[in-house]
Design a protein around this motif. Structure first.
Motif, PDB file in Angstrom:
ATOM      1  N   ILE A  25       0.850  -1.202   0.000  1.00 28.27           N
ATOM      2  CA  ILE A  25       0.000   0.000   0.000  1.00 28.27           C
ATOM      3  C   ILE A  25       0.885   1.251   0.000  1.00 28.27           C
ATOM      4  CG2 ILE A  25      -1.695   1.322   1.320  1.00 28.27           C
ATOM      5  CD1 ILE A  25      -2.663  -1.356   2.543  1.00 28.27           C
ATOM      6  N   PHE A  72      -3.965   8.621  -2.342  1.00 27.67           N
ATOM      7  CA  PHE A  72      -4.622   7.870  -1.268  1.00 27.67           C
ATOM      8  C   PHE A  72      -5.953   7.282  -1.772  1.00 27.67           C
ATOM      9  CE2 PHE A  72      -7.034   7.916   2.908  1.00 27.67           C
ATOM     10  CZ  PHE A  72      -6.385   6.805   3.410  1.00 27.67           C
ATOM     11  N   CYS A  99      -5.276   4.226  -3.834  1.00 30.18           N
ATOM     12  CA  CYS A  99      -4.972   3.025  -3.037  1.00 30.18           C
ATOM     13  C   CYS A  99      -6.255   2.430  -2.467  1.00 30.18           C
ATOM     14  CB  CYS A  99      -4.017   3.380  -1.895  1.00 30.18           C
ATOM     15  SG  CYS A  99      -2.358   3.747  -2.467  1.00 30.18           S
ATOM     16  N   ARG A 100      -7.138   3.294  -2.039  1.00 32.11           N
ATOM     17  CA  ARG A 100      -8.381   2.799  -1.440  1.00 32.11           C
ATOM     18  C   ARG A 100      -9.289   2.117  -2.454  1.00 32.11           C
ATOM     19  NH1 ARG A 100     -10.646   6.960   3.170  1.00 32.11           N
ATOM     20  NH2 ARG A 100      -9.820   5.691   4.862  1.00 32.11           N
ATOM     21  N   ILE A 106      -0.839   9.325   6.363  1.00 27.76           N
ATOM     22  CA  ILE A 106      -2.134   8.614   6.295  1.00 27.76           C
ATOM     23  C   ILE A 106      -2.789   8.615   7.678  1.00 27.76           C
ATOM     24  CG2 ILE A 106      -3.265   6.376   5.903  1.00 27.76           C
ATOM     25  CD1 ILE A 106      -1.189   5.755   3.781  1.00 27.76           C
ATOM     26  N   THR A 120      -7.010   1.437   4.542  1.00 26.58           N
ATOM     27  CA  THR A 120      -6.709   1.728   3.135  1.00 26.58           C
ATOM     28  C   THR A 120      -7.331   0.743   2.147  1.00 26.58           C
ATOM     29  OG1 THR A 120      -4.592   2.404   4.054  1.00 26.58           O
ATOM     30  CG2 THR A 120      -4.818   2.573   1.693  1.00 26.58           C
TER      31      THR A 120
END
Ligand code: NBG
Length: 821
Positions: free
Chosen positions: A331, A350, A353-354, A391, A434
């Motif tokens: 991640i 971000f 990635c999610r 994060i 995530t």
């Protein structure tokens, strides 16, 4: 796509190709004396078919720009490949004939093969079953892992104690893999981060690494069963990036010239042999990063080959499944790459990635939930640590504090960083935050993930936590390992049950048919004769195929409670000594299990079982009614021999501890009847086969919680149950270890003064009672046959094809090759 694939070779053609390979690839004309050479030539022949299909598969997905699932796993327990590949290509009969023509039995050729044992247990074997299903169902999938030089250690017993020796699976090469120099990656490690101010006031981070490791990919083809697909398992091997320092060598420093290389190659040298617990070692951390970084780079490269620099479709085309927390760093690696190398804004990276990552949790055991120290992170991956902190900041401020304003305790509890003497990174929290989906591996386990492990996360992200019950491939675990039973099923089921396992339910109507029962049980008996021979060869113990074959095969762990069965064996032995006519059908207890080399009590349990086995097996007073064997070096290949011969499947973990289990499915599929607790997938197996066809005993998850709330005291059981007391006291004597009293005391200590952490004593009496019921059922031949048949017939749910379909429908959203046009 769905139509049956025509046989690509006749037996005569196959034989000709084998001979060609013997002649021209191996220059081995004296092959009659050399089954290893024949094995190699057969594999090379099969590979001709395999690689052609691999090319076609790749071509198809390139043209269709198919969405792919990328399975990241530190472990793959593949076992042997030849028999499986022959079955999947429908070349088994052809090869058998061809090899017979050359003067060999195909089974003897298989025996020359090595297990690919790049895993510890359930988690690694599940990954292997999933790859089989993905290829069988024509999904575009790549498995990523590590090309360990040494897989799981080999186990021997020396005077009853486990001895580990290294696994040399590819000492002389592995015919199934091919090196892919065109896909080599360079992986930076260590170093520091520089902050550079841009003219617009923003900053750019540059990671100056201290060392670079080369990742060399080896591809193992994964052949689908009766499908068009051949996918690959891509395994990364680490090498020094500058291979050899000639200057240093020429200046006379031979040792140092080698050392960088040795250091780099250490990374993929050996599989960590811990099943559920983690060693927490720097090398393990580097292993994880190394393979994640290689894989993420490879995924991006494959994507770019089709989409260039257009990132807009990345999340539509790529899904990455994290097999437990071991590959979590992937991640951060994707975050880093998007921001530092492709100039993504932080929020966009971000968000990406999610959309891409999903995570499977395989255990609730606290000691298995990975944590790495912030210091280690900082030393090895300084840039990734920065991103992790960013994060965490976003998560705590934008999500936790908004959901629970002013609740500092909640922030502390959910933070990605555990505060304490040393700050630790909670990898599972990073995964949950995530990933777009998080799944457990059986219904009861997924429920506990929600209620006990991550209740706050479930509140925060209500749709995220879900269940996908595990499954096993019926190709390896029935068709290939139990050919006689497979033929019987073929004769009764019109469709190809190996591809549609629920079709076996139609066999249930023969459960009371006397003729069918006889055939079914005759096959079981034959399989038992074969296993008895194997037992004699590997342990020197003679067992009767007329006895009940009672099987417990899995990693050795206190929570799995091999020692519960052991305690019960002691109890039976006592009963028989007290009354040689004690009414029980003869029983053979068959164990197979490796203990992590550093797991003291697990090794003591192995020793104790072996010592009691020595005594019991040689005691004429009990008239052969009880035998105990611990088969050495349990592995996939041995499982394939034991499972078809099992009458009873022991699944006796403490409720709430076994996430799923998959051996339970394999054994039931082959007609073994389960004696088990309401734990893991046992619960769903019981639902499928019905209460009459399984022996459920013991405390439930809620019972255990209640016991603990009242203050669990093992001495209550010791003092109130004469049999428990006698068996535990026995362990302190020298009855099983003449002249050495107390050699088996460790088990008794752990169960009494050690607090009996897995509540074994609380389940003992009910387990003993369930065993009496089981014994009675076995004596009634028709009843037992019925139970065994129903077990086989009702295992449809537990094919890994169903698991994969669940992942596809609920998590990955893939379309198979056939439906893409
Ligand atoms: C294991 C569980 C098993 C489960 C397999 C596969 C680990 C960490 N977990 O119960 O103990 O069947 O995973 O999901 O190996």
């Amino acid at each position: 796509m769905a139509t049956a694939i025509k046989k690509p070779l006749t037996a005569a053609q196959f034989k000709k190709k084998v001979l060609q390979h013997l002649n021209f690839t191996s220059s081995q004309t004296d092959y009659q004396q050399d089954p290893t050479a024949v094995l190699r030539a057969v594999c090379l022949t099969v590979n001709e078919v395999v690689y052609e299909k691999l090319t076609e598969t790749n071509q198809y997905h390139k043209e269709h720009k198919s969405r792919s699932i990328n399975y990241l796993s530190l472990e793959y327990l593949m076992g042997r490949m030849l028999s499986n590949n022959l079955h999947n290509l429908d070349l088994f009969d052809v090869a058998q004939k061809a090899v017979a023509n050359l003067g060999f039995e195909i089974e003897d050729i298989f025996e020359e093969g090595h297990d690919l044992a790049l895993g510890n247990g359930g988690l690694g074997r599940l990954a292997a079953c999933f790859l089989d299903s993905l290829a069988t169902m024509d999904f575009n999938a790549v498995g990523y892992g590590i090309h360990y030089e040494h897989g799981l250690f080999k186990q021997q017993f020396h005077q009853g104690r486990q001895i580990e020796t290294p696994d040399e699976w590819r000492e002389y090469g592995n015919p199934w893999e091919v090196c892919r120099p065109e896909a080599v990656q360079n992986i930076p490690l260590f170093g520091h981060v520089e902050t550079i101010a841009n003219t617009d006031g923003s900053v750019k981070k540059v990671w100056h690494s201290g060392q670079t490791i080369k990742g060399v990919p080896w591809d193992v083809p994964i052949v689908g069963y009766n499908s068009k697909t051949v996918n690959v398992l891509r395994l990364w091997e680490s090498r020094a990036s500058s291979h050899f320092d000639w200057e240093q060598f020429n200046s006379g420093d031979y040792q140092d010239a080698h050392s960088a290389q040795n250091h780099a190659e250490t990374i993929s040298k050996v599989l960590y042999p811990n099943d559920e617990t983690d060693a927490g070692k720097e090398l393990r951390f580097i292993q994880q990063y190394f393979f994640c970084a290689c894989s993420v780079k490879d995924i991006i490269k494959r994507y770019s080959q089709q989409h260039g620099n257009d990132w807009s479709q990345f999340a539509d085309k790529v899904a990455i499944q994290l097999n437990d927390t071991h590959p979590t760093i992937a991640i951060l690696e994707l975050m880093r790459t998007l921001i530092d190398e492709y100039d993504f804004a932080w929020l966009d990276a971000f968000a990406m990635c999610r959309k891409v990552f999903a995570y499977t949790n395989h255990t609730l055991l606290p000691e298995a939930l990975e944590k790495w120290s912030v210091d280690l992170f900082n030393k090895v991956l300084p840039r990734h640590l920065e991103l992790l902190f960013s994060i965490n900041e976003y998560f705590l401020n934008e999500e936790v504090s908004k959901m629970w304003p002013g609740n500092d305790q909640m922030r502390r509890r959910l933070s990605l960083i555990e505060e304490g003497e040393t700050q630790m990174v909670r990898m599972a929290h990073l995964c949950v935050v995530t990933s777009f989906k998080v799944n457990g591996v059986a219904q009861i386990h997924s429920d506990l993930v929600k209620s006990d492990l991550f209740p706050e996360f479930d509140q925060l992200y209500p749709e995220k936590l879900t269940n996908v019950t595990n499954g096993v491939t019926p190709r390896r675990w029935l068709k290939a390992c139990n050919p006689e039973l497979s033929k019987l099923l073929d004769s009764k089921v019109k469709v190809d049950w190996a591809k549609d396992l629920s079709s076996l339910s139609s066999v249930a109507k023969f459960a009371d048919d006397e003729k069918f029962q006889q055939k079914f049980m005759a096959i079981k008996h034959n399989n038992k004769i074969k296993l008895a021979e194997e037992i004699l060869a590997s342990t020197g113990v003679e067992v009767s195929p007329d006895a009940i074959f009672d099987v417990q095969i899995k990693r050795l762990h206190e929570y799995k409670r091999q020692h519960l069965s052991f305690m019960h064996i002691l109890a039976l032995y006592r009963r028989l000594l007290a009354d040689p006519d004690y009414d029980m059908h003869p029983r053979v207890y068959i164990f197979g299990a490796k203990a992590a080399p550093g797991y003291y009590l697990a090794k003591e349990i192995i020793y104790a079982i072996n010592k009691v086995a020595d005594k019991v097996n040689n005691d004429d007073r009990i008239k052969g009614k009880l035998k105990v064997v611990f088969m050495p070096n349990y592995r996939v290949t041995l499982a394939e021999k034991i499972i078809p011969a099992a009458d009873v499947s022991e699944q006796i973990s403490t409720a709430g501890k076994e996430a799923s289990g998959t051996g339970n499915m394999k054994l039931a599929l082959n007609g073994a009847v389960t004696i088990g607790t309401l734990d893991g997938a046992n619960v769903e197996i019981a639902e499928e086969v019905g209460d009459d066809n399984i022996f459920i005993f013991g405390n439930t998850v809620d019972d255990i919680k209640a016991l603990e709330a009242n203050g669990y005291n093992p001495y209550d059981y010791y003092n109130n149950d004469e049999e428990i007391k006698a068996c535990l006291d026995w362990l302190h004597t020298d009855y099983f270890t003449p002249g050495k009293p107390g050699e088996l005391s460790a088990i008794a200590h752990s169960l009494l003064d050690g607090g009996d952490p897995y509540r074994l004593l609380a389940d003992f009496a009910d387990y003993a009672k369930a065993n009496i019921a089981l014994d009675k059922a076995y004596k009634d031949k028709a009843r037992w046959a019925r139970m065994a048949i129903i077990n086989t017939a009702k295992m449809g749910k537990f094919t890994s094809d169903r698991s994969i379909q669940d992942y596809v429908d609920n998590i990955w959203k893939l379309t198979p090759m056939s439906s893409q046009g």
